[in-house]
Design an enzyme around this catalytic site. Structure first.
Site, PDB file in Angstrom:
ATOM      1  N   GLY A 194       0.782  -1.228   0.000  1.00  0.00           N
ATOM      2  CA  GLY A 194       0.000   0.000   0.000  1.00  0.00           C
ATOM      3  C   GLY A 194       0.814   1.278   0.000  1.00  0.00           C
ATOM      4  N   LYS A 195       2.036   1.222  -0.537  1.00  0.00           N
ATOM      5  CA  LYS A 195       2.894   2.408  -0.525  1.00  0.00           C
ATOM      6  C   LYS A 195       2.287   3.544  -1.333  1.00  0.00           C
ATOM      7  CE  LYS A 195       6.173   0.032  -2.284  1.00  0.00           C
ATOM      8  NZ  LYS A 195       5.373  -1.204  -2.302  1.00  0.00           N
ATOM      9  N   SER A 196       1.871   3.258  -2.556  1.00  0.00           N
ATOM     10  CA  SER A 196       1.337   4.313  -3.415  1.00  0.00           C
ATOM     11  C   SER A 196       0.038   4.880  -2.849  1.00  0.00           C
ATOM     12  CB  SER A 196       1.112   3.773  -4.829  1.00  0.00           C
ATOM     13  OG  SER A 196       2.339   3.363  -5.408  1.00  0.00           O
TER      14      SER A 196
ATOM     15  N   LYS B 155      -3.178  -1.553   6.271  1.00  0.00           N
ATOM     16  CA  LYS B 155      -4.327  -2.428   6.008  1.00  0.00           C
ATOM     17  C   LYS B 155      -4.831  -3.088   7.290  1.00  0.00           C
ATOM     18  CE  LYS B 155      -2.859  -3.274   1.232  1.00  0.00           C
ATOM     19  NZ  LYS B 155      -2.712  -4.233   0.142  1.00  0.00           N
TER      20      LYS B 155
ATOM     21  N   SER C 288      34.707 -22.572 -31.089  1.00  0.00           N
ATOM     22  CA  SER C 288      35.492 -23.801 -31.094  1.00  0.00           C
ATOM     23  C   SER C 288      35.385 -24.455 -32.468  1.00  0.00           C
ATOM     24  CB  SER C 288      34.948 -24.751 -30.020  1.00  0.00           C
ATOM     25  OG  SER C 288      35.646 -25.978 -30.036  1.00  0.00           O
TER      26      SER C 288
ATOM     27  N   SER D 259      37.415 -17.005 -26.003  1.00  0.00           N
ATOM     28  CA  SER D 259      37.204 -15.692 -25.349  1.00  0.00           C
ATOM     29  C   SER D 259      35.870 -15.083 -25.802  1.00  0.00           C
ATOM     30  CB  SER D 259      38.367 -14.749 -25.646  1.00  0.00           C
ATOM     31  OG  SER D 259      38.727 -14.723 -26.993  1.00  0.00           O
TER      32      SER D 259
END
Length: 636
Positions: A32-34, A162, A466, A538
């Site tokens: 629920g950060k936003s 929440k 190879s 290589s």
């Protein structure tokens, strides 16, 4: 330094005297950060009428609250975020109350975007770490908390969000609070304030206490954010001024533009320029609005010096009596931020301050388990892993430990090919060998050996799949050079793995170390005056570039023995492709391990179209063109 007559205002103060608090909101996905940040913007009246109208329309169209205002949409601006209901990028928002101004960074919760959280936390004074009351403290919660501690953020708010979905249970809140505090104590977070929240409903955000949590006696979230004491700038620390550019508007003015990273500076102060070590005194502190009698930590100004010393971008002007250390090898904590794992020994770009230089990371001394905090054995670092490594730079740089100065002790790691930021790190201390191990001056040098040999020295580096014919061409090339009287040595991939590199396998990390060792040996042979021929698959451009940088310009000839995969599979002289196709041989280049073809080789040979002798002639012609061997142009 000259003491100040009066204390300067803290750098966090705004023009009207209000203090500025920078904080991040982080935690696991869907905590629920936003929504919390959107609700703060809404409740502090930071939104204009047209923003409210757009929010209402978007809430009806794509919201998750049944047509009611969906506050998360104020922050989740990317279309991918709205579609998935998650935060991907770092979103910065500004709002203010009567007591303080705020800049908040909404940082991602998904584990694959943890690297973005480091960006948001790098300038923060406080972290709000959200926990879903239904889920409790999760691994991602611990990972973010560990990063918060590593990055030196001293104030943490545990927002148990929440809570309405668990009936505003006091027992649930107190259990999460106890669990988190036990973990926070173990990682060194001393200041934790826990707040029970419902960001969606506004409980304990602005007004306190909420009638739904009569058992809570603490401050609301905004009340705590308004009152928490922000750490003042390091005004009493020694001067650290990072030069970001040299200004020469006319022949009579030479100024050094940059930012004060620690302490304060006044005209007349004795200073030392690093890494050169030259000393001088500050003549003027120049700004667009006129000269200053003092500049303090956080200010961007231009300094002029009393003496014409050499100062360049990336240098540090420091207090003469308390300069930072200068070193090229460090112990550092590294947070890996790329989906491709860290490859020990690979050459990366490292940006520290305003200086970008080459560098390598050794295999981790240990990796940190973010749940148990155990030190685990590791050969590399994968995405979001945190470990302690040895960092070696191509040149010495001035630094302070991150614990003493964030700006002087932090760095980022950049991929040389893609220019992606792949890691971030914090310097602990310089390794003693960085000051105690020096190059020994020798009487007989490479030029003297070349004069005795009668030819130049160089690396001829044959690369290709190879079975492409590298070893055949290399062997014939050495025969021709030997007939011309050129001193040579041939390093072949298979032969090297019988001795020097017999401890290495064929993983990406082992391939990097294989080429790193070969490049060092080839560099020594060039110093001995030889033309050293290297025939190796290589497969990675970065390692071939590392080998090129090991010798001087004009002493490296890359030969791309270009053969289609279908052709080398038909040849398959050792039966390796057949084994790889049957799954009996893992990490085989061209089958289940990539080959990065050279982009601009000195010689490009299509071995399915060009014979061995013709290929050798083209290489000899290139060596002659670069003045390395006495040979004429290629025949026919």
């Amino acid at each position: 330094m000259t003491p100040s007559d009066a204390p300067a205002p803290p750098a966090a103060a705004t023009a009207d005297g209000q203090t500025l608090l920078r904080f991040i909101a982080c935690g696991s996905v869907d905590d629920g950060k936003s929504t919390l940040i959107g609700r703060l913007l809404y409740d502090t009246q930071a939104l204009l009428e047209d923003q409210l109208a757009v929010l209402a329309a978007d809430s009806r169209r794509v919201g998750t609250q049944g047509g009611a205002l969906d506050f998360a949409l104020l922050v989740d601006g990317l279309s991918a975020e709205r579609e998935q209901g998650i935060t991907i990028d770092v979103a910065y928002r500004y709002f203010a109350t009567a007591r303080r101004r705020f800049i908040v960074a909404d940082t991602p919760g998904h584990v694959q975007y943890t690297r973005n959280m480091v960006t948001g936390a790098s300038t923060a004074d406080l972290a709000v770490i959200l926990v879903d009351a239904r889920q409790g403290v999760l691994t991602q919660t611990r990972r973010h908390s560990h990063l918060v501690a590593l990055l030196g953020i001293r104030h943490v708010v545990l927002a148990v969000n929440k809570l309405d979905l668990v009936g505003y249970s006091q027992a649930v809140f107190e259990a999460i609070d106890a669990d988190y505090r036990a973990f926070a104590e173990r990682i060194g977070i001393a200041s934790v304030v826990s707040v029970p929240l419902s960001a969606l409903r506004g409980d304990n955000l602005i007004a306190a206490p909420s009638p739904n949590t009569p058992w809570y006696r603490g401050p609301s979230l905004i009340a705590h954010l308004e009152s928490v004491a922000v750490d003042p700038p390091a005004l009493t620390a020694p001067l650290r001024f990072l030069v970001q550019g040299v200004q020469r508007p006319d022949p009579d003015f030479r100024g050094y533009a940059g930012r004060v990273l620690g302490g304060r500076v006044r005209p007349g102060d004795a200073v030392r320029v690093l890494p050169s070590g030259h000393t001088s005194t500050v003549a003027r502190i120049v700004t667009y609005d006129g000269d200053l009698h003092e500049a303090v930590c956080g200010q961007s100004v231009t300094l002029t010096l009393a003496d014409p010393v050499d100062v360049s971008r990336g240098d540090v002007i420091a207090a003469a009596t308390a300069p930072p250390a200068v070193a090229d090898q460090f112990e550092a904590t590294v947070v890996w931020m790329d989906e491709e794992p860290m490859l020990p020994g690979r050459g990366y770009l490292v940006k520290i301050g305003a200086t970008t230089t080459g560098g390598t990371l050794a295999a981790p001394k240990y990796q940190i388990d973010v749940d148990s905090l155990e030190h685990l054995a590791a050969r590399t670092l994968a995405l979001n892993a945190i470990g302690v490594c040895t960092l070696t730079l191509d040149r010495a740089v001035p630094f302070d430990p991150y614990a003493d100065n964030r700006d002087m002790g932090s760095f980022i790691v950049i991929d040389r090919i893609s220019h992606r930021t792949v890691g971030a790190g914090l310097l602990h201390f310089a390794l003693r060998r960085s000051q105690n191990v020096h190059w020994q001056a020798l009487s007989v040098d490479q030029a003297a050996r070349a004069a005795r040999n009668g030819h130049g020295a160089a690396v001829v580096w044959l690369t290709g799949l190879s079975g492409s014919g590298k070893s055949t061409i290399a062997n014939r090339l050495e025969q021709r050079l030997h007939a011309l009287g050129v001193h040579t040595y041939l390093l072949d991939g298979d032969n090297i793995r019988h001795g020097l590199n017999k401890d290495l396998g064929f993983t990406a990390a082992d391939r990097v170390e294989n080429i790193r060792r070969i490049a060092e040996v080839a560099g020594l042979m060039v110093d001995a005056g030889l033309v050293v021929i290297c025939a190796f698959i290589s497969p990675f451009r970065s390692e071939r570039e590392l080998a090129r940088r090991r010798v001087a310009a004009g002493e490296f000839v890359e030969v791309f023995v270009d053969t289609p995969l279908a052709v080398v599979e038909r040849r398959d002289p050792k039966g390796l492709y057949a084994k790889a196709r049957r799954g009996e041989l893992k990490n085989f280049t061209g089958i289940d391990s990539p080959y990065e073809a050279p982009e601009a080789p000195e010689v490009h040979v299509r071995s399915d179209e060009t014979g061995v002798d013709a290929a050798v002639e083209r290489i000899l012609a290139r060596l002659a063109e670069q003045g390395i061997v006495p040979h004429g142009p290629a025949r026919g």
